[in-house]
Design an enzyme around this catalytic site. Structure first.
Site, PDB file in Angstrom:
ATOM      1  N   HIS A 359      31.554-122.169  25.231  1.00  0.00           N
ATOM      2  CA  HIS A 359      31.510-122.448  23.629  1.00  0.00           C
ATOM      3  C   HIS A 359      32.644-121.604  22.694  1.00  0.00           C
ATOM      4  CE1 HIS A 359      28.484-125.566  23.625  1.00  0.00           C
ATOM      5  NE2 HIS A 359      27.863-124.813  24.512  1.00  0.00           N
ATOM      6  N   LYS A 549      28.579-125.251   6.813  1.00  0.00           N
ATOM      7  CA  LYS A 549      28.447-124.657   8.483  1.00  0.00           C
ATOM      8  C   LYS A 549      28.157-123.203   8.204  1.00  0.00           C
ATOM      9  CE  LYS A 549      32.963-126.108   8.842  1.00  0.00           C
ATOM     10  NZ  LYS A 549      33.067-126.768  10.225  1.00  0.00           N
ATOM     11  N   ARG A 550      27.998-122.602   9.306  1.00  0.00           N
ATOM     12  CA  ARG A 550      28.073-121.055   9.469  1.00  0.00           C
ATOM     13  C   ARG A 550      29.072-120.268   8.617  1.00  0.00           C
ATOM     14  NH1 ARG A 550      23.428-118.699  12.173  1.00  0.00           N
ATOM     15  NH2 ARG A 550      24.523-116.746  11.429  1.00  0.00           N
ATOM     16  N   LYS A 555      36.041-119.650  10.119  1.00  0.00           N
ATOM     17  CA  LYS A 555      35.813-121.161   9.774  1.00  0.00           C
ATOM     18  C   LYS A 555      36.500-121.169   8.213  1.00  0.00           C
ATOM     19  CE  LYS A 555      31.415-122.322  12.125  1.00  0.00           C
ATOM     20  NZ  LYS A 555      31.822-123.330  12.774  1.00  0.00           N
ATOM     21  N   THR A 657      30.895-130.021  15.499  1.00  0.00           N
ATOM     22  CA  THR A 657      30.380-131.338  15.531  1.00  0.00           C
ATOM     23  C   THR A 657      30.263-131.997  14.030  1.00  0.00           C
ATOM     24  OG1 THR A 657      28.486-129.953  15.787  1.00  0.00           O
ATOM     25  CG2 THR A 657      29.514-131.089  17.908  1.00  0.00           C
ATOM     26  N   LYS A 661      30.214-135.759  12.302  1.00  0.00           N
ATOM     27  CA  LYS A 661      28.984-136.361  11.555  1.00  0.00           C
ATOM     28  C   LYS A 661      29.790-136.735  10.219  1.00  0.00           C
ATOM     29  CE  LYS A 661      25.930-132.615  13.144  1.00  0.00           C
ATOM     30  NZ  LYS A 661      25.736-131.113  12.659  1.00  0.00           N
TER      31      LYS A 661
END
Ligand SMILES: *Cc1c(COP(=O)(O)O)cnc(C)c1O
Length: 817
Positions: A359, A549-550, A555, A657, A661
């Site tokens: 991952h 998100k985290r 990110k 992911t 969505k």
């Protein structure tokens, strides 16, 4: 047609009503006239559960009698969220339950809201495991998910004075009606002690400490209730009796110490995301659940099939990341030491049974354990790892590997104080190793696993992630689902690729209008939630620009905040300009020890406070940080998002992911060429997605070689001004230096290429605004996103795993009974 779009439920309304009332009286111990919403939640869950248990038994009997192969999905995380609405939806019972509860004076939505959000995971990895469990049940792939029954899942996030505070989430404190304690299914798990050689040359491990694993089972119902699988979570119990002598002599702490230590194993989920915890307790958790799961599998296999040589014909064990990788050595221990199998045969059986999903490629996130810790905690497993490594290196040398290749391919990293590389262990112990998007799999071959790929060619394969559409479209967005089925018929519910039938409607003004109308409803709902939780009023007609998100530097929430500040500056400079009103919405948790991520949360909150109070931009810009991001909140936010922020540094987001969505629900993506964004762009078309920034072929070497952030800032007035405002305390007037260090660190070393990508991001955000000003273009793109992402269903992902890795049939079973 009812909302579930499924055939009439098995039970009539009167029978369901009686069942609920009976549960209320005999199981909940409540009185219908005084029942609380929580009582109704328990009674209706227990009533629905009976029907599930019947189907569960049929599924289990079918597996036992047919001898079909089963998948064991080993994952330290299952971010399942609430289960009642999912179960009712898959059983086609939602509307019936609503009706019956209404007749009893209860409201279904309020009942749903009573269920704690089961957060046994941090983020994407755990949510993937939950989506996979649902898809395996929906495709009638017999499967058991194995994990840990954490008493405290991921912490609850409070925002106090703009800062994250963590409080424990005790989701089990009021009981969990979904779980069955299997007091007969227990295994002893050893730690420490020493290893001796027995009379028959077998190695005998005498652990210094033994902890008992007890199984708790949760049924996982597939679509249309055809198949039910098991999520089996292990709880830790002490085996040594309470030391009564110590207790009676007043040493209460001493008397309980051993028990507390043993039971700590299933106490809390480690809250790190993309950063290994590195503590002994974490290794204890990993070994505890891997060993219990493998012992369980061996026991069942022996009961059903009698002979361990056929294990790979009956079980496939998928390792979700390296957390269960110690299982590779543990299966060897069980087969060789406990069951007396020959080493070579055991190794072949293990490799044919295991497969491993990687991952992350970030070196700091790759799990490794000090050899000294392994030797102390798992002495026999460490010997086995040495043995595996010796044979692995010998084979590689015989095939002509050089010394440098051998050192890179070794299970032991000799450069950082001797550590066991868990990714390497999982790799060589598996017959297939997969990445989770095309880009990520390619990078796996050229970076972390380059040497192992040369030593074991052909083992790496790609399986792009997916999401379950039942939860992320049918349940999260019932109005859009209704619009879709009214337009192209209900068959899309069973075959997501049929979403493509929407393509001809994308230009249709009437359809666009309906699409926009249901979107407005979802935005009004979100505006209510935002107001309730933060006190901020947002306009549902504004563009909802969402990043949830985290919180992690890769990110790049910081990049988004910098754009927010640049937009704010520009709006203030020209308040009468032709601006698109925007709401910038953030949500996400930071690991408690990740100080910079927590500072970024604080910055988002500080920017929100200043912007939201500024009358100049009152109708133009709002900034919201919604606390306590979790699955339920995601279900409420995603249907209301217009713009999906997927802006990671290229090469660092393995798949994502969240991106899927949003696109499924008709948001347009602004994103980098990273992870699954690339495959989304290929499917929705480059004209329906906003791509910006450096791609991985440039970003990866640039990160390695370093680049000059100051030069990038000097070349961009907007960036310079935004950084200056943050560093000088515009958003933290009570403490002007609060973000000085953050900005200085960014300028000194911009590891995640925030400054390098800023200008491209800013320009692309302007294109977003101009598309928004042409609603027909915007909604056409939005519809084309929904229409073209059917491929990202986790049913497709699971079919691919089933066919290529597990070699089990996947399809729809005939309805039971
Ligand atoms: C989907 C999901 C994630 C993963 O989101 P990414 O944007 O892919 O990182 C994390 N947390 C929750 C609650 C989710 O539903």
């Amino acid at each position: 047609m009812n909302q579930d779009c499924t055939p009439a439920p098995a039970q009539d309304d009167a029978a369901l009503r009686d069942a609920i009332l009976s549960k209320m009286i005999y199981d909940v111990g409540g009185r219908e006239e005084r029942a609380s919403p929580r009582d109704w939640f328990l009674a209706s869950t227990l009533a629905a559960r009976d029907g599930i248990v019947d189907r569960w038994r049929r599924s289990n009997n079918e597996v036992a009698s047919s001898g079909r192969k089963q998948v064991c999905y080993l994952s330290l995380e299952f971010l399942i969220g609430r289960l009642l609405s999912d179960a009712l939806g898959n059983l086609g019972m939602t509307e019936q339950m609503r009706r019956v509860l209404h007749g009893l004076g209860a409201d279904l939505e309020e009942v749903f809201a009573q269920e704690p959000d089961a957060a046994l995971g941090n983020g994407g990895l755990g949510r993937l495991a939950a989506c996979f469990m649902e898809s395996m049940a929906s495709l009638s792939v017999p499967a058991i998910g194995y994990g840990i029954r954490y008493e405290n899942g991921l912490f609850r996030q409070l925002i106090r004075d703009g800062q994250q505070q963590e409080v424990p989430e005790d989701w089990l404190s009021l009981g969990n009606p979904w779980e069955f304690e299997r007091s007969g299914i227990t295994y002893d798990i050893g730690f420490g002690g020493h290893v001796t050689v027995g009379p028959d040359e077998r190695m005998i491990w005498q652990p210094g400490e033994v902890v008992r694993a007890i199984a708790y089972d949760i049924p996982v119902v597939g679509w249309r209730g055809r198949w039910v699988n098991t999520l089996r979570l292990w709880s830790a119990r002490a085996t040594d009796p309470l030391r009564l002598d110590a207790f009676n002599s007043g040493d209460h702490v001493g008397a309980l110490a051993g028990r507390v230590k043993a039971e700590a194993i299933s106490r809390v989920l480690y809250p790190g995301d993309e950063s290994p915890a590195g503590q002994e307790l974490r290794l204890r958790q990993e070994y505890f659940f891997a060993s219990a799961s493998l012992q369980d599998l061996i026991r069942r296999h022996l009961r059903l099939h009698g002979d361990l040589s056929t294990l790979p014909e009956k079980y496939s064990v998928q390792l979700n990341d390296t957390h269960p990788a110690i299982g590779v050595a543990e299966l060897m221990r069980l087969l060789v030491d406990v069951h007396g199998m020959d080493w070579d045969e055991a190794w072949e059986i293990g490799r044919a049974t295991f497969s491993y999903t990687n991952h992350t490629l970030m070196p700091e996130a790759l799990e490794s354990w000090p050899v000294s810790l392994m030797e102390r905690l798992l002495p026999r497993n460490m010997q086995i790892i040495y043995m595996i490594n010796a044979r692995h290196l010998e084979a590689a040398r015989a095939a002509g590997a050089s010394d440098s290749l051998l050192s890179a391919a070794s299970l032991i990293d000799e450069h950082h104080g001797r550590r066991v590389r868990m990714g390497h262990l999982a790799f060589i112990g598996s017959h297939k190793v997969n990445g989770v998007s095309a880009l990520h799999t390619g990078l796996m071959k050229s970076t972390v696993f380059a040497e192992l790929d040369r030593v074991c060619p052909g083992r790496i394969t790609n399986k792009t992630n997916g999401i379950t559409f039942r939860r992320w479209l049918l349940r999260a967005n019932a109005p859009l689902t209704r619009l879709i089925t009214d337009t192209i018929g209900p068959r899309v519910l069973d075959d997501p690729e049929r979403l493509a039938d929407l393509i001809p409607h994308a230009r249709d003004a009437g359809f666009q209008e309906s699409f926009a109308r249901q979107r407005l409803e979802a935005k009004q709902n979100l505006a209510r939630i935002v107001h309730l939780r933060t006190g901020v009023q947002i306009d549902p007609h504004a563009l909802f620009d969402v990043q949830i998100k985290r919180i992690h530097e890769y990110k790049r929430q910081l990049l988004n905040i910098l754009h927010t500040v640049a937009l704010y500056n520009a709006m203030r400079a020209q308040p009468m300009g032709n601006w698109v009103p925007r709401v910038k919405l953030f949500a996400g948790k930071a690991a408690p020890s990740y100080h910079r991520a927590k500072l970024i949360i604080r910055l988002a909150n500080d920017v929100a406070r200043v912007v939201n109070r500024d009358p100049t931009v009152r109708n133009l810009l709002k900034v919201v940080f919604l606390p306590n991001y979790n699955v339920t909140l995601a279900e409420n936010i995603i249907p209301a998002a217009d713009l999906s922020e997927q802006i990671s540094t290229a090469g660092l987001e393995a798949s994502g992911t969240g991106n899927m969505k949003f696109a499924l629900n008709g948001a347009l993506t602004i994103g980098t060429m990273d992870g699954a964004n690339i495959e989304i762009s290929e499917r929705v078309g480059l004209e329906n997605i906003f791509i910006f920034g450096l791609d991985a072929s440039v970003a990866v070497p640039l990160r390695r070689d370093g680049f000059d952030a100051r030069a990038a800032v000097a070349a961009s007035d907007e960036l310079d001004a935004a950084l200056d405002a943050i560093a000088s305390g515009v958003f933290s007037p009570e403490e002007p230096d609060r973000y000085k260090g953050l900005v200085e660190a960014l300028l000194a070393r911009d590891d995640f290429l925030v400054t390098a990508d800023f200008d491209s991001y800013l320009r692309t955000q302007r294109q977003v605004a101009s598309r928004w000003q042409h609603p027909a273009d915007w909604w056409r793109s939005a519809v084309l996103n929904t229409a073209n992402v059917g491929w990202f269903s986790s049913d497709r992902t699971i079919r691919d795993y089933a066919e290529e890795i597990w070699r089990v049939p996947a399809g729809l079973a005939t309805p039971p009974g």
